[in-house]
Design an enzyme around this catalytic site. Structure first.
Site, PDB file in Angstrom:
ATOM      1  N   ASP A 114       0.827  -1.188   0.000  1.00 30.69           N
ATOM      2  CA  ASP A 114       0.000   0.000   0.000  1.00 30.69           C
ATOM      3  C   ASP A 114       0.868   1.247   0.000  1.00 30.69           C
ATOM      4  OD1 ASP A 114      -1.581   2.074   0.953  1.00 30.69           O
ATOM      5  OD2 ASP A 114      -2.863   0.689   2.037  1.00 30.69           O
ATOM      6  N   ASP A 204      -3.717   2.628  -5.322  1.00 30.50           N
ATOM      7  CA  ASP A 204      -2.461   2.654  -4.590  1.00 30.50           C
ATOM      8  C   ASP A 204      -2.145   1.426  -3.772  1.00 30.50           C
ATOM      9  OD1 ASP A 204      -4.367   2.928  -2.643  1.00 30.50           O
ATOM     10  OD2 ASP A 204      -3.106   4.190  -1.405  1.00 30.50           O
ATOM     11  N   GLU A 205      -2.827   0.365  -3.995  1.00 28.52           N
ATOM     12  CA  GLU A 205      -2.496  -0.816  -3.225  1.00 28.52           C
ATOM     13  C   GLU A 205      -2.800  -2.076  -4.005  1.00 28.52           C
ATOM     14  OE1 GLU A 205      -5.504  -2.046  -0.067  1.00 28.52           O
ATOM     15  OE2 GLU A 205      -5.798   0.117  -0.177  1.00 28.52           O
TER      16      GLU A 205
END
Length: 642
Positions: A114, A204-205
């Site tokens: 993340d 984002d992860e």
DNA sequence: GCGGATCAC
DNA sequence: TATGGTGATCCGC
């Protein structure tokens, strides 16, 4: 355990604010823990600022309904317990636990990575002056808050005006979606090097099975993740946090991060139930009502859970207790998509003509999205949110495929007509019962085009479309909502690791689902409607994809130890948050200097025409996968007695 | 199939 | 001075 007993009789106090309401107002990210001290004051400010608003009234109403629901569940529980042979039940469950435990598979190394406060980090990257200052990204509703802002209780998803009250000096920075997309693509590209079939989770992860990568490169999981983080930083200058809670059994034991059943269970024991994917604010309260706050409590209350399996999902919770999750990771496949829609919020409207105008805009947007992504469908659902914040949906199934804005609009208008008059603040359209217009197996024409295009990826194809190219610099996947790291706050509070990360207890049962069946499926426990009372059942999240097995992706909470791992150099420091921040700053500045020239593209922010949230497609990245769109971790089901 | 709810991001 | 958008799933009808 009984939190407030439902009966809110207290005619005396007009609008008594229950603890749960205050917590609810604090937002979905309101995890737990923490800063009891300040948090109380923060919650008061938030509550005061909200008081009297329609939003507040709606939250209050929902809170009361939940209280009633809980009261019913408690009554059910008491009835069930009465006369039950608890000892016998527990003995049976213990056997079930053994059975589940026997299916634990520790052969896969799965990590959850993340980006650290993604949007805020990007803004910081492009505007170093923001360093050390409390700032929030987004207007109206904040998409994220810098670490300095989080200290004031500001979180993603919070209304801007509330944040301003918490921190008058707060700096508001507008979103730069194109930039986020650009960096997201870079990061995802890196992730794919470690696991080509990784499963993105937002911009984002992602979840990665690095088992093969580690084998092929003769690396340990720690080395692999460390390498990944360094690569991300080197190529993007953004920091990524990852932690491995699992590791493969090594031939020669020398495990620092224990990866054995006992260590995993130990880790899970004190973990807040709220950290379990699928357990949101509502289920947290329901579980709390029967004495479950931590995963360890699942065992303590196993008899009750067994008696109320229908409402809570015993197997899912037992797996959670044991720290056993799905061990498969796979990118989302296009054909798994179930719906596509668009919706918009605006200042409340009553004028039907104006409402129709909004509906037309949404229809046009949806048509555009469906066209760009190649979908059509047979059921259209209109969604609208009343002035009171109550949400309603009205659907209509057709005998033909729909995707043109004129028809979407006409259907929406028809569905809305039956509800008039209404005063609404949001309107949306969603299409389900989809048909893939790019499905080569069922669409000869499309197949021709695709092969002629020599590009199997729908995404690339989209990229050739001029129009798409314009408002699409987005990322592969749908941009996630805000809430980048809801838990970060707590972590910071706990002095735990910063960032988020990681994860996974990979284990899994190859298949509780298919296999032995001794374990009653987690997935879809039989449901008999017995009592018509409110109930809610927890089901396994589908997160990493693929199976339907539960997958506890747990973000580790700090162990209250004051040990911090620097996201940049990886060094473990024994210090407080400030000390860690200072160290990180040092590492960042040093790194920035070193890497500076290389790809210095400080790039100008693209203020251009970025249209709202990023849309799912696009690309620019060579290897992106077919698009996974929003994923879900869904476990809970609810039922509510009305 | 429909509508309400909950959840994730 | 005004609390988001996209997608999924589950349950009870």
């Amino acid at each position: 355990m009984a939190s407030k007993l439902a009966t809110e009789l207290e005619p005396a106090k007009y609008s008594q604010e229950t603890e749960s309401l205050v917590k609810r107002l604090a937002g979905p990210s309101s995890g737990k823990a923490g800063l009891a001290k300040d948090q109380t004051e923060i919650n008061r400010i938030i509550s005061d600022a909200s008081k009297g608003s329609k939003f507040y009234e709606n939250e209050k109403k929902k809170d009361k309904e939940l209280t009633v629901r809980i009261d019913k569940i408690l009554k059910q529980r008491d009835e069930a317990i009465n006369g039950a042979d608890i000892a016998k039940i527990e003995a049976d469950i213990d056997q079930l636990i053994c059975k589940i435990e026997s299916q634990r598979d520790l052969t896969q190394i799965i990590v959850h990575v993340d980006m650290d406060a993604f949007f805020a980090s990007v803004e910081l990257l492009d505007n170093p002056d923001l360093k050390g200052k409390p700032f929030a990204v987004g207007k109206g509703i904040l998409t994220t808050a810098s670490y300095d802002a989080r200290k004031y209780g500001i979180r993603s998803g919070m209304a801007g005006f509330i944040a301003k009250k918490l921190c008058p000096e707060l700096i508001f920075v507008p979103n730069h979606y194109a930039r986020y997309s650009e960096l997201s693509n870079q990061v995802m590209d890196i992730f794919h090097r470690y696991d080509p079939d990784m499963c993105p989770a937002g911009c984002d992860e992602g979840y990665l099975n690095i088992t093969s990568y580690c084998e092929e490169h003769s690396m340990t999981a720690e080395e692999c993740v460390q390498d990944m983080r360094e690569t991300v930083f080197r190529e993007t200058k953004l920091t990524m946090l990852a932690k491995i809670c699992s590791d493969k059994n090594k031939p020669n034991g020398q495990f620092q991060l224990e990866f054995d059943p006992e260590s995993i269970k130990s880790f899970m024991y004190d973990l807040s139930i709220r950290k379990v994917p699928g357990v949101g604010r509502v289920n947290e309260r329901l579980l709390d009502a029967i004495g479950i706050k931590t995963c360890g409590n699942i065992f303590t209350q196993r008899a009750v859970l067994s008696l109320m399996d229908k409402q809570f999902g015993l197997v899912f919770l037992l797996r959670t207790y044991l720290g056993i999750a799905n061990n498969t990771v796979q990118a989302h496949r296009r054909e798994e998509r179930k719906s596509i829609g668009a919706e918009r919020t605006f200042a409340s409207l009553e004028n039907i003509q104006k409402i129709h105008d909004k509906l037309a805009e949404v229809a046009a947007e949806l048509e555009s999205d469906m066209d760009e992504t190649g979908w059509t469908g047979r059921t259209v659902t209109l969604k609208f949110k009343l002035d009171t914040y109550q949400v309603c949906t009205r659907a209509k199934s057709l005998d033909h495929w729909v995707s043109k804005k004129e028809e979407l609009y006409a259907i929406g208008k028809e569905l809305l007509a039956a509800e008039l008059p209404v005063k609404i603040r949001l309107i949306g359209l969603r299409v389900t019962k989809l048909k893939d217009l790019r499905d080569t197996a069922t669409n000869g024409i499309k197949r021709f085009f695709e092969s002629a295009n020599k590009d199997e990826s729908p995404r690339k194809k989209a990229r050739l479309d001029p129009e798409e190219f314009e408002d699409n610099d987005n990322m592969d996947e749908a941009m996630p909502g805000y809430h980048e790291n809801d838990e970060t706050d707590y972590k910071l509070e706990d002095d735990s690791l910063e960032g988020d990360e990681v994860i996974d207890l990979t284990n899994t049962l190859e298949d509780v689902s298919g296999g032995e069946t001794a374990v009653s499926q987690t997935r879809r426990p039989p449901h008999s409607t017995s009592n018509s009372h409110a109930s809610s059942k927890l089901e396994p999240p589908k997160r990493p994809r693929s199976n339907s097995e539960a997958k506890p992706v747990i973000k580790p909470i700090s162990k209250t130890l004051e040990m911090h791992e620097c996201p940049i150099c990886g060094k473990t420091l024994e210090t407080d948050n400030q000390g860690l921040n200072a160290h990180v700053d040092f590492c960042l500045s040093r790194g920035a200097i070193m890497e500076a020239q290389g790809s210095a593209t400080k790039s100008i922010k693209d203020t251009s025409t970025y249209k709202g949230w990023p849309k799912p497609e696009s690309s620019t990245k060579s290897n992106s996968k077919p698009s996974t769109f929003g994923k879900t971790r869904r476990p809970v089901a609810s039922k509510r007695g009305k």
